[in-house]
Design a protein around this motif. Structure first.
Motif, PDB file in Angstrom:
ATOM      1  N   LEU A 220       0.824  -1.212   0.000  1.00  0.00           N
ATOM      2  CA  LEU A 220       0.000   0.000   0.000  1.00  0.00           C
ATOM      3  C   LEU A 220       0.859   1.264   0.000  1.00  0.00           C
ATOM      4  O   LEU A 220       0.501   2.257  -0.642  1.00  0.00           O
ATOM      5  CB  LEU A 220      -0.930  -0.005   1.215  1.00  0.00           C
ATOM      6  CG  LEU A 220      -2.109  -0.970   1.120  1.00  0.00           C
ATOM      7  CD1 LEU A 220      -2.835  -1.054   2.464  1.00  0.00           C
ATOM      8  CD2 LEU A 220      -3.081  -0.543   0.019  1.00  0.00           C
ATOM      9  N   SER A 222       3.848   1.506  -1.314  1.00  0.00           N
ATOM     10  CA  SER A 222       4.387   1.610  -2.673  1.00  0.00           C
ATOM     11  C   SER A 222       3.341   2.215  -3.606  1.00  0.00           C
ATOM     12  O   SER A 222       3.653   3.095  -4.426  1.00  0.00           O
ATOM     13  CB  SER A 222       4.809   0.228  -3.168  1.00  0.00           C
ATOM     14  OG  SER A 222       5.224   0.281  -4.520  1.00  0.00           O
ATOM     15  N   PHE A 223       2.117   1.758  -3.468  1.00  0.00           N
ATOM     16  CA  PHE A 223       0.996   2.319  -4.236  1.00  0.00           C
ATOM     17  C   PHE A 223       0.861   3.815  -3.971  1.00  0.00           C
ATOM     18  O   PHE A 223       0.733   4.620  -4.904  1.00  0.00           O
ATOM     19  CB  PHE A 223      -0.288   1.584  -3.841  1.00  0.00           C
ATOM     20  CG  PHE A 223      -1.554   2.286  -4.234  1.00  0.00           C
ATOM     21  CD1 PHE A 223      -2.025   2.219  -5.539  1.00  0.00           C
ATOM     22  CD2 PHE A 223      -2.281   3.007  -3.291  1.00  0.00           C
ATOM     23  CE1 PHE A 223      -3.200   2.871  -5.900  1.00  0.00           C
ATOM     24  CE2 PHE A 223      -3.452   3.654  -3.646  1.00  0.00           C
ATOM     25  CZ  PHE A 223      -3.914   3.592  -4.957  1.00  0.00           C
ATOM     26  N   ASP A 226       3.679   6.011  -5.624  1.00  0.00           N
ATOM     27  CA  ASP A 226       3.492   6.184  -7.065  1.00  0.00           C
ATOM     28  C   ASP A 226       2.271   7.042  -7.370  1.00  0.00           C
ATOM     29  O   ASP A 226       2.290   7.850  -8.302  1.00  0.00           O
ATOM     30  CB  ASP A 226       3.344   4.816  -7.745  1.00  0.00           C
ATOM     31  CG  ASP A 226       4.655   4.041  -7.776  1.00  0.00           C
ATOM     32  OD1 ASP A 226       5.724   4.674  -7.718  1.00  0.00           O
ATOM     33  OD2 ASP A 226       4.609   2.803  -7.859  1.00  0.00           O
ATOM     34  N   LEU A 227       1.231   6.878  -6.589  1.00  0.00           N
ATOM     35  CA  LEU A 227       0.008   7.645  -6.818  1.00  0.00           C
ATOM     36  C   LEU A 227       0.240   9.135  -6.599  1.00  0.00           C
ATOM     37  O   LEU A 227      -0.270   9.969  -7.358  1.00  0.00           O
ATOM     38  CB  LEU A 227      -1.106   7.141  -5.903  1.00  0.00           C
ATOM     39  CG  LEU A 227      -2.462   7.828  -6.062  1.00  0.00           C
ATOM     40  CD1 LEU A 227      -3.012   7.631  -7.473  1.00  0.00           C
ATOM     41  CD2 LEU A 227      -3.455   7.286  -5.033  1.00  0.00           C
ATOM     42  N   SER A 281       2.290   0.820 -12.304  1.00  0.00           N
ATOM     43  CA  SER A 281       2.944   0.440 -11.057  1.00  0.00           C
ATOM     44  C   SER A 281       1.945   0.428  -9.899  1.00  0.00           C
ATOM     45  O   SER A 281       2.004  -0.441  -9.017  1.00  0.00           O
ATOM     46  CB  SER A 281       4.095   1.399 -10.765  1.00  0.00           C
ATOM     47  OG  SER A 281       4.807   1.007  -9.621  1.00  0.00           O
ATOM     48  N   CYS A 282       1.022   1.383  -9.891  1.00  0.00           N
ATOM     49  CA  CYS A 282      -0.030   1.400  -8.869  1.00  0.00           C
ATOM     50  C   CYS A 282      -0.864   0.121  -8.940  1.00  0.00           C
ATOM     51  O   CYS A 282      -1.173  -0.505  -7.913  1.00  0.00           O
ATOM     52  CB  CYS A 282      -0.951   2.616  -9.076  1.00  0.00           C
ATOM     53  SG  CYS A 282      -0.246   4.191  -8.560  1.00  0.00           S
ATOM     54  N   ALA A 285       1.037  -2.877  -7.567  1.00  0.00           N
ATOM     55  CA  ALA A 285       1.131  -2.897  -6.107  1.00  0.00           C
ATOM     56  C   ALA A 285      -0.153  -3.389  -5.457  1.00  0.00           C
ATOM     57  O   ALA A 285      -0.128  -3.929  -4.341  1.00  0.00           O
ATOM     58  CB  ALA A 285       1.471  -1.499  -5.597  1.00  0.00           C
ATOM     59  N   LEU A 286      -1.284  -3.203  -6.150  1.00  0.00           N
ATOM     60  CA  LEU A 286      -2.576  -3.600  -5.588  1.00  0.00           C
ATOM     61  C   LEU A 286      -2.975  -5.031  -5.929  1.00  0.00           C
ATOM     62  O   LEU A 286      -3.961  -5.541  -5.381  1.00  0.00           O
ATOM     63  CB  LEU A 286      -3.677  -2.644  -6.088  1.00  0.00           C
ATOM     64  CG  LEU A 286      -3.575  -1.186  -5.617  1.00  0.00           C
ATOM     65  CD1 LEU A 286      -4.686  -0.356  -6.250  1.00  0.00           C
ATOM     66  CD2 LEU A 286      -3.630  -1.095  -4.099  1.00  0.00           C
ATOM     67  N   LEU A 297      -8.046   1.113  -7.087  1.00  0.00           N
ATOM     68  CA  LEU A 297      -7.609   1.154  -8.476  1.00  0.00           C
ATOM     69  C   LEU A 297      -8.420   2.175  -9.266  1.00  0.00           C
ATOM     70  O   LEU A 297      -7.885   2.895 -10.110  1.00  0.00           O
ATOM     71  CB  LEU A 297      -7.714  -0.238  -9.107  1.00  0.00           C
ATOM     72  CG  LEU A 297      -7.214  -0.366 -10.548  1.00  0.00           C
ATOM     73  CD1 LEU A 297      -5.764   0.114 -10.670  1.00  0.00           C
ATOM     74  CD2 LEU A 297      -7.333  -1.811 -11.025  1.00  0.00           C
ATOM     75  N   ALA A 300      -6.999   5.531  -8.579  1.00  0.00           N
ATOM     76  CA  ALA A 300      -5.753   5.751  -9.319  1.00  0.00           C
ATOM     77  C   ALA A 300      -6.049   6.093 -10.773  1.00  0.00           C
ATOM     78  O   ALA A 300      -5.422   6.989 -11.358  1.00  0.00           O
ATOM     79  CB  ALA A 300      -4.868   4.510  -9.237  1.00  0.00           C
TER      80      ALA A 300
END
Length: 308
Positions: A220, A222-223, A226-227, A281-282, A285-286, A297, A300
């Motif tokens: 999360l 990492s998500f 990137d977000l 990438s998001c 990660a999910l 998602l 994002a």
């Protein structure tokens, strides 16, 4: 030839539910903010009016939606998440009020309405921003946000760090006073601070209010990292080629002031390609969360294709 970015998309559902997610959370978060500001006659009514004007002026509530969505995905309660989300939106409102001031961007419009210092005056806007920042910590430290004092303390500590020298304020300073020749790494650090830090905190707050193991936390976070970059990249693209009538604020400001942003450093096509990479990438990660992360998602995807 002028480049106009195509909204970034991923394979999957054509229709997004992001608008419904945001609308549902906006209503409840606005109620929580208004309750927190209050309407006590012993206080300055002008200050309270300015706070309400700045904090409930029809924003997307994107950060609030992240907090509520992550909290519920991890088994936490919506009522606690809404309080944390309200605190985050108070900080976001404060940052916009101060960002619009004559000493910063000197903007006249925000979300299609006069900025706080134009609607009231510069001193009132400055104090309203200060009061909103203080209110955010007030909300988080209140036992109604979480019964465990340790969780509340962690929420406060992490928010303080996300808006300080290593977060929003530090990133904004880099934006105002960049190096003469800015590298891609410096650009990423600036974006991660001025925009990404509060988006990351929104996800962190959801993690603290929910129940997740270290592996879930890492995915999360990492998500979120990137977000936050994706969100600001789209902002920079909008500033370069967006429509002021749609966005509701002055555009082309960075170019006019010779400020560096993702478009000036990476080029419009390069910024759009980086946004595509970040969205993918998001999604990656999910993946471990499966269908539970469908709403995240969608948010994002919304960040990647928004026009305001």
């Amino acid at each position: 030839m002028r480049f106009r970015p195509v909204p970034v998309t991923l394979p999957g559902r054509e229709r997004s539910d992001a608008a419904a997610i945001l609308a549902d959370i906006r209503r409840d978060v606005d109620e929580a903010i208004l309750e927190a500001i209050g309407d006590m006659p012993a206080r300055s009514l002008r200050l309270a009016d300015a706070m309400r004007y700045a904090a409930t002026s029809g924003g997307k509530r994107f950060r609030a939606a992240l907090t509520v969505t992550v909290t519920q995905m991890l088994g936490g309660t919506r009522s606690m998440a809404l309080r944390a989300a309200a605190a985050i939106e108070c900080v976001h409102a404060q940052s916009l009020v101060h960002d619009d001031l004559p000493c910063m961007d000197n903007d006249d419009l925000r979300r299609g309405r006069p900025t706080a210092h134009r609607q009231f005056d510069e001193a009132t806007a400055l104090l309203a921003g200060d009061a909103l920042l203080a209110l955010a910590f007030d909300i988080l430290a209140d036992p109604r946000t979480h019964h465990h004092a340790g969780v509340r303390a962690e929420l406060v500590l992490r928010l303080a760090r996300s808006v300080g020298q290593d977060g929003l304020a530090g990133g904004q300073m880099m934006d105002l006073y960049p190096s003469e020749i800015i590298s891609s790494a410096e650009l990423i650090a600036c974006l991660a601070g001025k925009t990404g830090s509060l988006i990351r905190y929104a996800v962190e707050a959801g993690i603290l209010l929910g129940h997740a193991d270290d592996q879930c936390n890492a995915g999360l976070l990492s998500f979120a990292q990137d977000l936050g970059l994706l969100f600001q990249l789209q902002d920079d693209l909008l500033d370069a080629v967006g429509d002021e009538r749609v966005v509701g604020k002055a555009l082309g400001k960075d170019a006019a002031k010779n400020r560096k942003n993702a478009v000036s450093v990476l080029g419009a096509e390069g910024a759009a390609q980086e946004a595509q990479r970040l969205l993918a990438s998001c999604a990656k990660a999910l993946e471990p969360f499966g269908d539970r992360a469908a709403c995240l998602l969608e948010l994002a995807r919304f960040a990647a294709r928004r026009t305001l």
